[in-house]
Design a protein around this motif. Sequence first.
Motif, PDB file in Angstrom:
ATOM      1  N   ALA A 115     -63.292  41.588 -36.983  1.00 13.21           N
ATOM      2  CA  ALA A 115     -64.258  40.528 -37.587  1.00 13.21           C
ATOM      3  C   ALA A 115     -64.276  39.535 -36.338  1.00 13.21           C
ATOM      4  O   ALA A 115     -65.745  38.965 -36.344  1.00 13.21           O
ATOM      5  CB  ALA A 115     -63.749  39.893 -38.647  1.00 13.21           C
ATOM      6  N   ILE A 116     -63.302  39.056 -35.906  1.00 12.44           N
ATOM      7  CA  ILE A 116     -63.512  37.923 -34.761  1.00 12.44           C
ATOM      8  C   ILE A 116     -64.237  38.548 -33.681  1.00 12.44           C
ATOM      9  O   ILE A 116     -65.266  38.095 -32.960  1.00 12.44           O
ATOM     10  CB  ILE A 116     -62.070  37.448 -34.176  1.00 12.44           C
ATOM     11  N   ASP A 117     -64.017  39.643 -33.281  1.00 14.38           N
ATOM     12  CA  ASP A 117     -64.841  40.490 -32.088  1.00 14.38           C
ATOM     13  C   ASP A 117     -66.353  40.416 -32.295  1.00 14.38           C
ATOM     14  O   ASP A 117     -67.161  40.326 -31.619  1.00 14.38           O
ATOM     15  CB  ASP A 117     -64.210  42.091 -31.969  1.00 14.38           C
ATOM     16  N   LYS A 118     -66.608  40.890 -33.697  1.00 15.92           N
ATOM     17  CA  LYS A 118     -67.972  41.003 -34.149  1.00 15.92           C
ATOM     18  C   LYS A 118     -68.745  39.506 -34.159  1.00 15.92           C
ATOM     19  O   LYS A 118     -69.964  39.393 -33.666  1.00 15.92           O
ATOM     20  CB  LYS A 118     -68.270  41.607 -35.526  1.00 15.92           C
ATOM     21  N   LEU A 119     -67.885  38.377 -34.537  1.00 18.55           N
ATOM     22  CA  LEU A 119     -68.716  37.191 -34.392  1.00 18.55           C
ATOM     23  C   LEU A 119     -68.821  36.699 -33.016  1.00 18.55           C
ATOM     24  O   LEU A 119     -69.870  36.206 -32.749  1.00 18.55           O
ATOM     25  CB  LEU A 119     -67.398  36.003 -35.071  1.00 18.55           C
ATOM     26  N   LEU A 120     -67.844  37.044 -32.096  1.00 19.19           N
ATOM     27  CA  LEU A 120     -68.221  36.586 -30.827  1.00 19.19           C
ATOM     28  C   LEU A 120     -69.293  37.503 -30.160  1.00 19.19           C
ATOM     29  O   LEU A 120     -70.187  36.999 -29.439  1.00 19.19           O
ATOM     30  CB  LEU A 120     -66.787  37.110 -29.944  1.00 19.19           C
ATOM     31  N   ASP A 121     -69.373  38.707 -30.539  1.00 15.67           N
ATOM     32  CA  ASP A 121     -70.630  39.729 -30.095  1.00 15.67           C
ATOM     33  C   ASP A 121     -71.830  39.034 -30.557  1.00 15.67           C
ATOM     34  O   ASP A 121     -72.913  39.263 -29.780  1.00 15.67           O
ATOM     35  CB  ASP A 121     -70.507  41.106 -30.610  1.00 15.67           C
ATOM     36  N   ILE A 122     -71.944  38.470 -31.685  1.00 17.47           N
ATOM     37  CA  ILE A 122     -73.038  37.939 -32.175  1.00 17.47           C
ATOM     38  C   ILE A 122     -73.460  36.402 -31.197  1.00 17.47           C
ATOM     39  O   ILE A 122     -74.900  36.343 -30.851  1.00 17.47           O
ATOM     40  CB  ILE A 122     -73.110  37.294 -33.759  1.00 17.47           C
ATOM     41  N   ILE A 123     -72.584  35.820 -30.908  1.00 18.04           N
ATOM     42  CA  ILE A 123     -72.903  34.538 -29.871  1.00 18.04           C
ATOM     43  C   ILE A 123     -73.023  34.994 -28.528  1.00 18.04           C
ATOM     44  O   ILE A 123     -73.973  34.773 -27.872  1.00 18.04           O
ATOM     45  CB  ILE A 123     -71.534  33.944 -30.100  1.00 18.04           C
ATOM     46  N   ASP A 124     -72.435  36.366 -28.148  1.00 24.40           N
ATOM     47  CA  ASP A 124     -72.702  36.718 -26.679  1.00 24.40           C
ATOM     48  C   ASP A 124     -72.284  38.249 -26.751  1.00 24.40           C
ATOM     49  O   ASP A 124     -71.146  38.570 -27.026  1.00 24.40           O
ATOM     50  CB  ASP A 124     -71.550  35.885 -25.709  1.00 24.40           C
ATOM     51  N   PRO A 125     -73.449  39.024 -26.753  1.00 20.62           N
ATOM     52  CA  PRO A 125     -73.065  40.583 -26.696  1.00 20.62           C
ATOM     53  C   PRO A 125     -72.170  41.176 -25.871  1.00 20.62           C
ATOM     54  O   PRO A 125     -71.924  40.691 -24.749  1.00 20.62           O
ATOM     55  CB  PRO A 125     -74.412  41.177 -26.599  1.00 20.62           C
TER      56      PRO A 125
END
Length: 272
Positions: A115-125
Motif C-alpha cells: 500500500a505504501i509502495d502504491k502511494l509512492l508510485d502515485i506521487i512518483d511512478p
Amino acid sequence: MIIKKQVYRADKKVNPLIGILLFFISILLFVFTVPFGFVYALFYKLFKRGLTGIGEYALKIAISVDQLGNVTMQHLLNALWIKDGGYYFGNRDETISSAIGRNKKLGTLTIFGRAIDKLLDIIDPNHSLNSIDYYIEPTERIIDKLAWIHLVEGKILSTRSNGKTKYYIPGGKRELGESDSLTLVREIKEELSVDIKVPSLEFIGIFEAQADGHKPGILVRMTCYAAQYHGQLAPDSEIEEMVWLTYNDRDMVSAVDQLIFDFLYHKGDLIN
C-alpha cells in the motif's frame, strides 16, 4: 580513473553507555544548532541559486530525514511492511524508499508495504525501484562482490568451483579496504591465472539478487567490469572448470548472474 564511494569499513564496537551519551549530545546539538543553520542555508541558497538552490537543499534534507527514519523505525517497519525472508530496514546509509524497492523486487512486501509502495508510485511512478541505492554500505544482508565480464564472439566466460553444480561469472568478494580494481586483479589471478589490465577497466553495471546458498533476504550485489588481460586463461585455485556460455545457458548460472545475462542479451552482446 574509476571514482566511487570509499569502501565501507565496519564500525568498531563501542560501549553501549557511550552510545547513549552520544545520542543525548547529538539531540542537544540538533535542537540548538539546526534551526540557525537551516535559516542561514535558506538565505544562502536563495542568494546563490534562487529557488533552484532551495529545491536542491530541500531534497538533500528529505533524503537525510528518510535515512534517519530507516534507522529509527527499522523494527516497526520490519514487523509491518515485510514478510519473513524479506530485506531488512535499518541500514543507516539507505533510505526507506530504497529498502522498499529491494523488497518489491524480492516480492516480500506485506499488504501494508504494498500500500505504501502504491502511494509512492502515485506521487512518483516506480519511485521505490528507482530509489534503490546500489552504493550503500554493505551489511550482513548484502554480500559485496565484483565480477569480470569477458565476452568473446557473443559468449561469456564462466567458471565452476570444485563441488559446485552452477556456473559463475569470474570474480569474488571484496576484502577489507580493497578497491574495485584490487579485488578484481586478485580474484581473477587466483581463479584464472591471468592479470587484469587495470587501465582498461570499463564499468558495466551493478546487479542484485537473492544470494545462492543463503537464507531468504540475503542479497548479493555484483559490481561488474569488462577489462583486458595479460597471460593465458587457465583454471586455478578452487576452479574446476572454465566454460563459454550463451544466453541459452541462463538456467545454469546463479540468480544474480541471470540478471547479468539478461542485460547483456538485451544489449546484443550475448548470443542465444
